[in-house]
Design a protein around this motif. Structure first.
Motif, PDB file in Angstrom:
ATOM      1  N   UNK A  35       0.823  -1.212   0.000  1.00 53.53           N
ATOM      2  CA  UNK A  35       0.000   0.000   0.000  1.00 53.53           C
ATOM      3  C   UNK A  35       0.856   1.260   0.000  1.00 53.53           C
ATOM      4  N   UNK A  36       1.945   1.216   0.727  1.00 53.23           N
ATOM      5  CA  UNK A  36       2.831   2.370   0.784  1.00 53.23           C
ATOM      6  C   UNK A  36       3.419   2.670  -0.597  1.00 53.23           C
ATOM      7  N   UNK A  37       3.920   1.647  -1.247  1.00 53.04           N
ATOM      8  CA  UNK A  37       4.503   1.840  -2.577  1.00 53.04           C
ATOM      9  C   UNK A  37       3.432   2.254  -3.583  1.00 53.04           C
ATOM     10  N   UNK A  38       2.246   1.684  -3.467  1.00 58.11           N
ATOM     11  CA  UNK A  38       1.153   2.051  -4.362  1.00 58.11           C
ATOM     12  C   UNK A  38       0.802   3.529  -4.190  1.00 58.11           C
ATOM     13  N   UNK A  39       0.816   4.017  -2.955  1.00 55.34           N
ATOM     14  CA  UNK A  39       0.497   5.431  -2.724  1.00 55.34           C
ATOM     15  C   UNK A  39       1.540   6.345  -3.363  1.00 55.34           C
ATOM     16  N   UNK A  40       2.752   5.849  -3.542  1.00 54.72           N
ATOM     17  CA  UNK A  40       3.813   6.609  -4.208  1.00 54.72           C
ATOM     18  C   UNK A  40       3.784   6.401  -5.718  1.00 54.72           C
ATOM     19  N   UNK A  41       2.840   5.579  -6.195  1.00 57.40           N
ATOM     20  CA  UNK A  41       2.721   5.321  -7.624  1.00 57.40           C
ATOM     21  C   UNK A  41       3.739   4.333  -8.147  1.00 57.40           C
ATOM     22  N   UNK A  42       4.247   3.467  -7.246  1.00 55.86           N
ATOM     23  CA  UNK A  42       5.276   2.503  -7.620  1.00 55.86           C
ATOM     24  C   UNK A  42       4.866   1.099  -7.195  1.00 55.86           C
ATOM     25  N   UNK A  43       5.645   0.119  -7.597  1.00 50.84           N
ATOM     26  CA  UNK A  43       5.372  -1.260  -7.198  1.00 50.84           C
ATOM     27  C   UNK A  43       6.290  -1.661  -6.053  1.00 50.84           C
ATOM     28  N   UNK A  44       5.867  -2.663  -5.324  1.00 48.84           N
ATOM     29  CA  UNK A  44       6.648  -3.132  -4.172  1.00 48.84           C
ATOM     30  C   UNK A  44       8.053  -3.575  -4.575  1.00 48.84           C
ATOM     31  N   UNK A  45       8.189  -4.093  -5.770  1.00 46.83           N
ATOM     32  CA  UNK A  45       9.475  -4.612  -6.228  1.00 46.83           C
ATOM     33  C   UNK A  45      10.599  -3.590  -6.172  1.00 46.83           C
ATOM     34  N   UNK A  46      10.278  -2.333  -6.301  1.00 46.45           N
ATOM     35  CA  UNK A  46      11.301  -1.299  -6.285  1.00 46.45           C
ATOM     36  C   UNK A  46      11.714  -0.835  -4.900  1.00 46.45           C
ATOM     37  N   UNK A  47      11.011  -1.291  -3.886  1.00 46.26           N
ATOM     38  CA  UNK A  47      11.263  -0.792  -2.528  1.00 46.26           C
ATOM     39  C   UNK A  47      12.708  -1.008  -2.090  1.00 46.26           C
ATOM     40  N   UNK A  48      13.195  -2.231  -2.244  1.00 48.27           N
ATOM     41  CA  UNK A  48      14.513  -2.572  -1.708  1.00 48.27           C
ATOM     42  C   UNK A  48      15.665  -1.960  -2.504  1.00 48.27           C
ATOM     43  N   UNK A  49      15.365  -1.367  -3.629  1.00 48.15           N
ATOM     44  CA  UNK A  49      16.378  -0.599  -4.343  1.00 48.15           C
ATOM     45  C   UNK A  49      16.621   0.760  -3.685  1.00 48.15           C
ATOM     46  N   UNK A  50      15.698   1.170  -2.810  1.00 51.54           N
ATOM     47  CA  UNK A  50      15.792   2.475  -2.154  1.00 51.54           C
ATOM     48  C   UNK A  50      16.076   2.386  -0.653  1.00 51.54           C
ATOM     49  N   UNK A  51      15.616   1.307  -0.014  1.00 53.16           N
ATOM     50  CA  UNK A  51      15.709   1.186   1.446  1.00 53.16           C
ATOM     51  C   UNK A  51      16.109  -0.223   1.820  1.00 53.16           C
ATOM     52  N   UNK A  52      16.840  -0.343   2.932  1.00 55.66           N
ATOM     53  CA  UNK A  52      17.281  -1.655   3.394  1.00 55.66           C
ATOM     54  C   UNK A  52      16.130  -2.474   3.972  1.00 55.66           C
ATOM     55  N   UNK A  53      15.187  -1.772   4.619  1.00 52.68           N
ATOM     56  CA  UNK A  53      14.092  -2.447   5.300  1.00 52.68           C
ATOM     57  C   UNK A  53      12.997  -1.426   5.584  1.00 52.68           C
ATOM     58  N   UNK A  54      11.883  -1.909   6.088  1.00 54.26           N
ATOM     59  CA  UNK A  54      10.813  -0.999   6.483  1.00 54.26           C
ATOM     60  C   UNK A  54      11.271  -0.137   7.658  1.00 54.26           C
ATOM     61  N   UNK A  55      12.114  -0.687   8.530  1.00 51.35           N
ATOM     62  CA  UNK A  55      12.658   0.099   9.638  1.00 51.35           C
ATOM     63  C   UNK A  55      13.528   1.244   9.124  1.00 51.35           C
ATOM     64  N   UNK A  56      14.314   0.976   8.094  1.00 52.46           N
ATOM     65  CA  UNK A  56      15.125   2.016   7.475  1.00 52.46           C
ATOM     66  C   UNK A  56      14.219   3.108   6.916  1.00 52.46           C
ATOM     67  N   UNK A  57      13.161   2.714   6.238  1.00 50.53           N
ATOM     68  CA  UNK A  57      12.200   3.681   5.713  1.00 50.53           C
ATOM     69  C   UNK A  57      11.547   4.451   6.859  1.00 50.53           C
TER      70      UNK A  57
END
Length: 187
Positions: A35-57
């Protein structure tokens, strides 16, 4: 499809902006990565290219929210401390969690968070105290710091309790009492 560095940075900024808002609205555990990535207009697959973990985010989004608070506070308190206090304790601010004070919205999550979130939160509190300290009426720096800490604690506590009791007369009473008894900037 490979994205440019500029596009990757823009995507990262969108994720941080969305996370800062959504974490204030729902808490760290109140929203999943999809849901977080969707709200940014992106897919979940790209998350770990930007952040190490949800805690990092969570740590980085907390920093973003608290930096935004400090910028707003600095701008508004430079104009009029009393007007800023009135706006901070207003119904509008009380009712808009996602765009409101990160201290109020994220304190509970930060208290249960990991060391990175706690460190970011502590730095944010220290920065906001320093911003308010400049506006306090005492002559000596230690007294201005103490007044700023008392003011910050009063404001945050009043808004937190007001939100917790919901849209009731008690909510308004809490904020009015805080406004009346502030160490500086009161009525």
């Amino acid at each position: 499809m490979k994205v440019s560095r500029a596009q990757a940075e823009e995507n990262r900024e969108r994720i941080l902006d969305s996370a800062a808002q959504l974490f204030r609205e729902r808490g760290f555990d109140g929203i999943g990565l999809n849901d977080l990535m969707q709200s940014a207009g992106l897919t979940r697959g790209g998350f770990y290219g930007h952040f190490e973990s949800k805690d990092d985010l969570a740590a980085q989004a907390t920093r973003r929210a608290l930096q935004g608070n400090r910028e707003q506070w600095k701008k508004q308190t430079d104009r009029s401390l009393q007007a800023w206090v009135k706006a901070y304790l207003s119904d509008t601010h009380c009712n808009h969690l996602g765009a409101g004070c990160g201290l109020v919205a994220l304190a509970g999550d930060a208290a249960r968070g990991g060391p990175a979130v706690k460190q970011v939160f502590a730095e944010g509190v220290a920065n906001l105290v320093a911003t308010l300290q400049e506006q306090m009426p005492a002559d000596a720096a230690p007294e201005r710091r103490e007044q700023a800490m008392a003011m910050l604690s009063t404001l945050v506590g009043a808004l937190l309790l007001s939100r917790a009791v919901g849209d009731t007369g008690l909510s308004r009473e809490l904020r009015d009492a805080a406004h009346k008894h502030l160490p500086a900037g009161g009525r």
